[in-house]
Enzyme design. Structure first.
Site, PDB file in Angstrom:
ATOM      1  N   ILE A 125       0.840  -1.197   0.000  1.00 33.47           N
ATOM      2  CA  ILE A 125       0.000   0.000   0.000  1.00 33.47           C
ATOM      3  C   ILE A 125       0.875   1.247   0.000  1.00 33.47           C
ATOM      4  CG2 ILE A 125      -1.877   1.192   1.156  1.00 33.47           C
ATOM      5  CD1 ILE A 125      -2.529  -1.656   0.056  1.00 33.47           C
ATOM      6  N   GLU A 126       0.804   1.980  -1.088  1.00 34.65           N
ATOM      7  CA  GLU A 126       1.676   3.144  -1.265  1.00 34.65           C
ATOM      8  C   GLU A 126       0.892   4.422  -1.517  1.00 34.65           C
ATOM      9  OE1 GLU A 126       4.995   2.348  -3.876  1.00 34.65           O
ATOM     10  OE2 GLU A 126       4.874   0.188  -3.509  1.00 34.65           O
TER      11      GLU A 126
END
Length: 313
Positions: free
Chosen positions: A163-164
């Site tokens: 998750i960026e």
């Protein structure tokens, strides 16, 4: 000859106890050394020239493979899988990858679905949304059932959170809902959870989720983040400071995430010789050391990075 034994015929009790103690110490040292023996996790799926998933696992180089990426999900969106040039999920063309998943698992390799990535449309609007996404993942990639499973009937071992987006909302809820599916379904398998946070601590997206203690594997990205990565000029100190923080989190194992080639990231590539001689001796001191993670299989093929470092990992 006298029937009475002499000191030279049998070792004294003290000598025998010393010998047992020495063997015990040696045995414990061996166990400790074995506990520090790590594995390699690799990302597969984002380049059609990296070979098949089955070939990746048959190389014998990897203990974990993250199939990347489910790049669209949450907030009412239809989930979308992207495997680049490998196959087209939209036309139901990726079900054959399921046979490769089973092939990997038969070799003792854990295969996880990686969700998120650097480019995508994803996020969670609420705890209820997290529950919906968890159910989708369970039914379509894990031990549930669905008429539209993108990888066929293969049951993946878990989910990797890459998750960026910078938004930390509700990833902890997603982890809880997914972990609750463990030992359910037709195969009664554990649902393993992994995460790929950036090395600045705590991670902007996954910091709260990682506090849950539900993650089995955390491969921290020590690249594209100069303040906490290794450099030839600056040495290992910045990386070591961040690594110490990461190994304190309530997770099963922590991995050193690196690019497998200079071209694989904007910064953070570590020459194989430097990894072996300067970085690994530092990170392997932690009891939570699990090994290294590499981005990606395509770049690993170009450089042979795993072949160079695996004996030391």
């Amino acid at each position: 000859m006298s029937s009475k034994s002499t000191p030279t015929e049998y070792p004294s009790i003290q000598m025998r106890m010393a010998a047992v103690l020495l063997l015990t110490v040696v045995s414990l040292a061996g166990v400790a050394a074995g506990a520090r023996a790590g594995g390699v996790a690799i990302y597969w799926g984002q380049n059609g020239n990296e070979g098949t998933l089955a070939q990746t696992c048959a190389s014998g180089n990897y203990r974990f493979v993250n199939v990347a990426f489910l790049y669209t999900f949450g907030k009412g969106q239809t989930p979308l899988l992207n495997l680049a040039g490998h196959c087209d999920p939209a036309s139901n063309g990726c079900t054959s990858v399921g046979a490769d998943v089973k092939s990997c698992q038969s070799l003792g390799i854990k295969v996880l679905l990686s969700i998120g990535g650097g480019v995508g449309s994803y996020g969670l609007s609420s705890c209820a949304d997290a529950r919906v996404v968890a159910r989708y993942l369970w039914d379509n990639y894990l031990g549930g059932t669905s008429p539209s499973r993108p990888l066929g009937d293969a049951v993946l071992d878990g989910v990797d959170f890459d998750i960026e987006s910078g938004n930390s909302a509700h990833w902890d809820s997603l982890a809880k809902y997914l972990k609750a599916y463990s030992r359910r379904g037709r195969e009664r398998k554990t649902v393993y959870l992994a995460a790929a946070p950036q090395c600045p601590f705590p991670d902007a997206s996954l910091g709260e989720a990682l506090k849950t203690g539900l993650f089995d594997y955390v491969w921290v990205q020590f690249y594209n983040n100069p303040p906490c990565q290794y450099t030839t000029a600056g040495g290992v100190s910045n990386l070591a400071s961040a690594w110490e923080q990461w190994t304190r989190i309530p997770a099963g194992q922590v991995f050193l995430g690196l690019p497998a080639a200079p071209e694989a990231a904007g910064s953070g590539f570590v020459e194989a010789s430097d990894l072996v001689s300067k970085v690994l001796p530092v990170v392997k001191k932690s009891s939570k050391y699990g090994g290294i993670m590499l981005w990606s299989r395509f770049y690993d093929l170009q450089t042979g990075y795993t072949d160079k470092v695996k004996p030391s990992v």
